[in-house]
Design an enzyme around this catalytic site. Sequence first.
Site, short mmCIF file in Angstrom:
data_model
loop_
_atom_site.label_atom_id
_atom_site.label_comp_id
_atom_site.label_asym_id
_atom_site.label_seq_id
_atom_site.Cartn_x
_atom_site.Cartn_y
_atom_site.Cartn_z
N ARG A 95 0.88 -1.19 0.00
CA ARG A 95 0.00 0.00 0.00
C ARG A 95 0.90 1.22 0.00
O ARG A 95 1.66 1.43 0.96
CB ARG A 95 -0.91 -0.01 1.23
CG ARG A 95 -1.64 1.31 1.40
CD ARG A 95 -2.78 1.24 2.39
NE ARG A 95 -3.90 0.51 1.83
CZ ARG A 95 -5.15 0.59 2.28
NH1 ARG A 95 -5.43 1.36 3.32
NH2 ARG A 95 -6.12 -0.11 1.72
N HIS A 105 -6.92 0.34 -6.85
CA HIS A 105 -7.20 -0.48 -5.66
C HIS A 105 -7.81 -1.81 -6.14
O HIS A 105 -8.99 -2.08 -5.96
CB HIS A 105 -8.16 0.26 -4.73
CG HIS A 105 -8.17 -0.24 -3.31
ND1 HIS A 105 -7.40 -1.31 -2.88
CD2 HIS A 105 -8.87 0.18 -2.23
CE1 HIS A 105 -7.63 -1.50 -1.59
NE2 HIS A 105 -8.51 -0.63 -1.16
N GLN A 130 -9.85 -4.25 -3.82
CA GLN A 130 -11.18 -3.74 -3.51
C GLN A 130 -12.15 -4.08 -4.65
O GLN A 130 -13.27 -4.55 -4.42
CB GLN A 130 -11.11 -2.22 -3.31
CG GLN A 130 -12.43 -1.62 -2.88
CD GLN A 130 -12.84 -2.04 -1.49
OE1 GLN A 130 -12.08 -1.94 -0.55
NE2 GLN A 130 -14.06 -2.55 -1.36
N ASP A 148 -17.39 6.89 -2.34
CA ASP A 148 -16.19 6.79 -1.50
C ASP A 148 -15.99 8.16 -0.86
O ASP A 148 -16.65 9.14 -1.25
CB ASP A 148 -15.00 6.39 -2.40
CG ASP A 148 -13.70 6.15 -1.64
OD1 ASP A 148 -13.72 6.05 -0.39
OD2 ASP A 148 -12.63 6.05 -2.31
N CYS A 175 -16.42 1.38 -0.23
CA CYS A 175 -15.25 0.56 0.13
C CYS A 175 -14.95 0.64 1.62
O CYS A 175 -14.27 -0.23 2.16
CB CYS A 175 -14.05 1.01 -0.68
SG CYS A 175 -13.66 2.76 -0.46
N ARG A 178 -13.34 -8.85 0.98
CA ARG A 178 -11.93 -8.55 0.72
C ARG A 178 -11.08 -9.80 1.00
O ARG A 178 -10.19 -10.15 0.23
CB ARG A 178 -11.45 -7.40 1.61
CG ARG A 178 -12.01 -6.03 1.24
CD ARG A 178 -11.46 -5.55 -0.10
NE ARG A 178 -10.01 -5.54 -0.08
CZ ARG A 178 -9.25 -4.53 0.40
NH1 ARG A 178 -9.84 -3.44 0.87
NH2 ARG A 178 -7.93 -4.59 0.38
N1 CP Z 1 -11.29 -0.38 1.86
C1 CP Z 1 -10.05 -0.38 2.38
O1 CP Z 1 -9.06 -0.57 1.68
O2 CP Z 1 -10.00 -0.19 3.72
P1 CP Z 1 -8.69 0.01 4.62
O3 CP Z 1 -8.12 1.36 4.28
O4 CP Z 1 -9.19 -0.06 6.04
O5 CP Z 1 -7.71 -1.08 4.31
N1 NVA Z 2 -10.02 6.51 -1.95
C1 NVA Z 2 -9.66 6.14 -0.60
C2 NVA Z 2 -9.90 4.68 -0.39
C3 NVA Z 2 -9.58 4.18 0.99
C4 NVA Z 2 -9.79 2.70 1.13
C5 NVA Z 2 -8.22 6.51 -0.34
O1 NVA Z 2 -7.37 6.30 -1.21
O2 NVA Z 2 -7.94 7.04 0.74
#
Ligand code: CP
Ligand code: NVA
Length: 319
Positions: free
Chosen positions: A107, A134, A137, A228, A267, A295
């Site tokens: 990440r 992502h 997701q 989102d 998400c 997930r």
């Molecule tokens: N949806 C998602 O990726 O959640 P987190 O940021 O909690 O991992």
């Molecule tokens: N769009 C959001 C998704 C978090 C799971 C971000 O990147 O922060």
Amino acid sequence: MKNHEDKIDLLAIDDFQKNLPDLIDWALRIKNGEGLVDEFKPLEGMSIGSIYEKPSTRTRVSFEVGVSKLGGQPVTLLSNDIQLGKSESIADTAAVLSRFLDGITYRCFKHQDVVELAKHSKIPVINALSDLHHPCQAAADLMTITEHKKKVNGHISWVGDGNNVFHDLLLASVSMGHDVSYATPVGFEPNSEILIRAKKIADETGAKVIGTNDPIEAVTDAGVIYTDIFVSMGEEHIKDKFQSFDGFQINNDLVSYADQDYLFMHCLPAHRGEEVTDTVIDSKNSVVFDQAENRMWAQMSLLTYMCNENAWHSFNELY
Ligand code: CP
Ligand code: NVA
């Protein structure tokens, strides 16, 4: 690594465009026959590392528990605790981790960083969220849609920022033949290069993609409404971004334009009262906690396919 001639990476969901339906079908079957996980240990003897440059609840827990269920060992690496980003390059980190691990999830802030990690790593790399994509997701989201609706009554509608979650939802939806209608404020449209990729896939599958700046147009007759947070992690410095989303909240008024059996999706984490009201996220139409659980099952399918392809196929044949 077993079976694939070359290691394979998942950086964006269209890397798995052709086999996405099979990967989702596998995930649904392992979810529904959970007892089988007691005997099925395709990651036995393997270790999967997960690097986090940003916070996470769902991604971290779903990878740690999912890897354990498959017999593997999860190794979580938080950016504050490791050398990456301080005194060690991505290339050297990839070379070192390839000597210990059997797969890496990452990440990161900049998408280019996960591309670089994959380039220098000898083991499969999964993008666990970057500023552009992502994919995990999206795999869980399409699994959730398939689980709830054999046939979606209407298109998939996105209302909000044209962001990382939307990019992979769009790519995955058109890969599975779903029509997509999205509404973003002016200036927050999806990435143009990713839109071109999505439209090319849509041409192959017969799906339609419509973009607008009008939320009502996007949700009218929708079978799925997805949103989102308006300001993603790493964007907090973009001055006044939040103000641009006036009129983009998913509330009772907006969802009244959708099919009455529409699914509400997010998400998570949600900023209740901002992009969605409690009345919608807590309604009978909402499947947000199924998305969160899925997930894990979707990632178990992805990990098994990427790290032990023979076992992935043998599960398919046995069950
Ligand atoms: N949806 C998602 O990726 O959640 P987190 O940021 O909690 O991992
Ligand atoms: N769009 C959001 C998704 C978090 C799971 C971000 O990147 O922060």
